[in-house]
Structure formats: structure tokens, C-alpha cells
Design an enzyme around this catalytic site. Structure first.
Site, short mmCIF file in Angstrom:
data_model
loop_
_atom_site.label_atom_id
_atom_site.label_comp_id
_atom_site.label_asym_id
_atom_site.label_seq_id
_atom_site.Cartn_x
_atom_site.Cartn_y
_atom_site.Cartn_z
N ASP A 1 0.89 -1.18 -0.01
CA ASP A 1 -0.01 0.05 -0.02
C ASP A 1 0.91 1.17 -0.11
O ASP A 1 2.07 1.27 0.38
CB ASP A 1 -0.78 -0.05 1.40
N GLY A 2 0.39 2.29 -0.43
CA GLY A 2 1.11 3.61 -0.41
C GLY A 2 1.72 4.32 -1.58
O GLY A 2 2.28 5.21 -1.61
N HIS B 1 2.52 3.47 -8.90
CA HIS B 1 2.65 2.34 -9.47
C HIS B 1 3.75 1.64 -10.09
O HIS B 1 4.00 0.45 -10.06
CB HIS B 1 1.04 1.78 -10.11
N SER C 1 -7.15 -5.72 -6.26
CA SER C 1 -8.33 -6.53 -5.69
C SER C 1 -9.59 -6.28 -6.45
O SER C 1 -9.82 -5.45 -7.31
CB SER C 1 -8.65 -5.65 -4.12
N ARG D 1 -11.44 2.34 -9.12
CA ARG D 1 -10.59 3.38 -9.19
C ARG D 1 -10.78 4.17 -10.45
O ARG D 1 -11.37 3.49 -11.37
CB ARG D 1 -9.19 3.34 -8.94
N LEU E 1 12.25 -19.31 -5.49
CA LEU E 1 11.24 -18.59 -4.92
C LEU E 1 9.90 -18.88 -5.46
O LEU E 1 9.84 -18.75 -6.75
CB LEU E 1 11.49 -16.93 -4.90
N SER F 1 -8.02 -5.95 4.78
CA SER F 1 -8.51 -5.57 3.28
C SER F 1 -8.89 -6.74 2.58
O SER F 1 -8.71 -6.75 1.30
CB SER F 1 -7.70 -4.73 2.52
N GLU G 1 1.43 -14.06 11.57
CA GLU G 1 1.85 -12.91 12.60
C GLU G 1 1.62 -11.58 11.47
O GLU G 1 2.01 -11.70 10.45
CB GLU G 1 3.50 -12.81 12.86
C1 FPP Z 1 -1.66 0.25 -3.38
O1 FPP Z 1 -1.25 1.69 -3.25
C2 FPP Z 1 -1.10 -0.24 -4.60
C3 FPP Z 1 -1.81 -0.87 -5.49
C4 FPP Z 1 -3.63 -1.00 -5.40
C5 FPP Z 1 -1.63 -1.20 -6.76
C6 FPP Z 1 -0.19 -2.28 -6.63
C7 FPP Z 1 0.06 -2.59 -8.07
C8 FPP Z 1 1.29 -2.50 -8.60
C9 FPP Z 1 2.28 -2.03 -7.85
C10 FPP Z 1 1.29 -2.94 -10.26
C11 FPP Z 1 2.47 -3.61 -10.34
C12 FPP Z 1 1.93 -5.16 -9.86
C13 FPP Z 1 2.71 -6.12 -10.46
C14 FPP Z 1 2.59 -7.50 -10.22
C15 FPP Z 1 3.92 -5.73 -11.31
P1 FPP Z 1 -2.48 2.81 -3.47
O2 FPP Z 1 -2.65 3.34 -4.88
O3 FPP Z 1 -3.45 2.18 -2.52
O4 FPP Z 1 -1.69 3.86 -2.63
P2 FPP Z 1 -2.53 5.01 -1.65
O5 FPP Z 1 -2.91 4.16 -0.47
O6 FPP Z 1 -1.36 5.86 -1.24
O7 FPP Z 1 -3.50 5.79 -2.39
#
Ligand code: FPP
Length: 242
Positions: free
Chosen positions: A21-22, A38, A66, A72, A132, A197, A208
Site C-alpha cells: 500500500d501507499g 504504481h 483487488s 478507481r 522462490l 482488506s 503474524e
Molecule cells: C496500493 O497503493 C497499490 C495498488 C492497489 C496497486 C499495486 C500494483 C502495482 C504495484 C502494479 C504492479 C504489479 C505487478 C505484479 C507488477 P495505493 O494506490 O492504494 O496507494 P495509496 O493508498 O497511497 O492511495
């Protein structure tokens, strides 16, 4: 498994799951669009795979998209889908070089057709790799996974493949998307939010939890070691007494 890292003895979890997240806030702080967060987040995933492998973590599972993330903006969803397209193709070569097996969990229905095809190609191309075991949750929701499992159990019951007595916790696990992987020992969530979530609700029953204020794009080896250090200090009893 115990391992000495920089002179420190750490208990390495076999399976680490991450709610990344973030990304959006990380980008906003830099006056950049969320989508940039992203892209940098995707790079952080590649680094996390290498770092986990290096310290002896066997399974890494990340929450990338998700079943609720479709809400979004069209622009953000389409950028994330394009990041997946690139990742799914590029990682065939990289995964094979690193002996990494990649699995994708989540609902295939609702994903663009070309992405489903790329997922199948990547899973097939890396199926024999024994390093892995990397799992990416795309269009994943834990409740949706449980509903799909329940439907398949009902179908197999109706078809006479299983009886009521066969329905146990073990059987339930075998109907989930994660049937081939162990339950997470450690769940990490970045960016300071304290919730799970809808990520792996069945599988994290005894995990944990480690929450950090670090934003996902900044999650490097140093942050991973901090999480493992926290895990090392935990006393896992699985409901029993030691
Ligand atoms: C959460 O941050 C991030 C996501 C919901 C998207 C994660 C997806 C990627 C990093 C794309 C790449 C994935 C792969 C497998 C290559 P947020 O957007 O919720 O951040 P915020 O809480 O600061 O708004």
C-alpha cells in the site's frame, strides 16, 4: 529456518504475504501522478523477489489488484493493467533466470482476455522452477475466493465426487486459489494502514502481522529485514501453550 544476516541471527519465515500500500501517496508527495507510484511500486516488487530469495524466504505473495480496485479511475485502472501486461511478459525470462515460479491467484473472469492469456503463458513457462515461489493476487478478493470454493465444493458434492464427511478444513484449503502454497507465516502491510482488506482471510488465520509506515515504493532490503526481525521476536503458539 534460522539465518545469520549481518551478524544477527534471524528466524526466516517460510511464507511472507504483502499488502503493498501507499503507491499513490508516495507519488503525491513527489508531486507526481498516482500512476507513477504504481510504476515505481512494480520495480519494488522485482527487488522484493530478489531480496526474499536472498535471505531464504521460500514463498512471497503480493496483493496487486483487488476485486474492489475496479472502482478507481479509468486512467488508473488502465495504467495498472498495462503494468501487468508488461510484467507478465517480461518476467518469463527473468523468472527462468532466477529459477522463480510465478502463480497468479484471483478471479480470471472480468480480466481482459489478453491478460488471462499472458497469465497462463507465464505460469506455464515457470511451472518447473523450484526457487522462490512468487504469487501475485490480481482481481483477488478473499470473500470471492471463498464463494468460488464453496460453489466448486457444492458442484463436486452434487456430482458425487465428495461426500459431506469429506468436507474438512484440509479439503476447504484444497479448493482455494492457494491450494499449492503454504499459509503465510508473516503478513506485512505498508503505508501505516491497520487492516487486512479482504486479503487471504482463510490463510492468515495464524499469521503474524507486521504494519509499517514505509510506503511500498520504499520497501527495500532494509525494510524487509526489519519485518523479519519483528517476526523473529514473536512467539507462535497456534492456540496452544508453550
Ligand atoms: C496500493 O497503493 C497499490 C495498488 C492497489 C496497486 C499495486 C500494483 C502495482 C504495484 C502494479 C504492479 C504489479 C505487478 C505484479 C507488477 P495505493 O494506490 O492504494 O496507494 P495509496 O493508498 O497511497 O492511495
Amino acid at each position: 529456518m534460522e539465518k545469520t544476516i549481518n551478524g544477527e541471527v534471524l528466524n526466516i519465515p517460510e511464507h511472507v504475504a504483502v499488502i503493498m500500500d501507499g503507491n499513490g501517496r508516495w507519488a503525491k508527495k513527489r508531486l507526481m501522478p498516482r500512476t507513477y507510484g504504481h510504476s515505481v511500486g512494480a520495480k519494488a516488487i522485482e527487488a522484493a523477489c530478489e531480496n526474499c530469495d536472498e535471505i531464504g524466504i521460500k514463498y512471497l505473495t503480493v496483493y496487486a489488484f483487488s476485486t474492489e480496485n475496479w472502482k478507481r479511475s479509468v486512467e488508473e485502472v488502465s495504467t495498472i493493467m498495462n503494468i501487468f501486461r508488461k510484467y507478465l511478459v517480461d518476467s518469463i525470462e527473468r523468472s527462468n533466470r532466477n529459477n522463480m515460479r510465478v502463480r497468479i491467484i484471483g478471479k480470471r473472469e472480468g480480466l481482459p482476455e489478453d491478460i488471462v492469456k499472458k497469465i497462463e503463458d507465464l505460469e506455464k513457462a515457470t511451472a518447473g522452477n523450484t526457487g522462490l515461489q512468487f504469487t501475485v493476487a490480481i482481481n483477488y478478493g478473499g470473500r470471492d475466493e471463498l464463494v468460488r470454493a464453496a460453489k466448486n465444493i457444492a458442484k463436486d458434492y452434487k456430482d458425487g465426487i465428495i461426500t459431506e464427511a469429506d468436507i474438512t478444513e484440509d479439503l476447504m484449503s484444497r479448493y482455494l486459489d492457494t491450494r499449492e502454497i503454504t499459509d503465510p507465516d508473516l503478513l506485512i502491510r505498508t503505508s501505516g494502514e491497520l487492516r487486512t482488506s479482504n486479503f487471504l482471510p482463510w490463510q492468515i488465520a495464524y499469521s503474524e502481522f507486521y504494519f509499517t509506515d514505509c510506503m511500498w515504493p520504499d520497501f527495500d532490503m532494509n525494510e524487509l529485514v526489519k519485518a523479519v526481525r519483528y517476526y523473529t521476536g514473536r512467539d507462535r503458539r497456534y492456540g496452544g501453550v508453550k
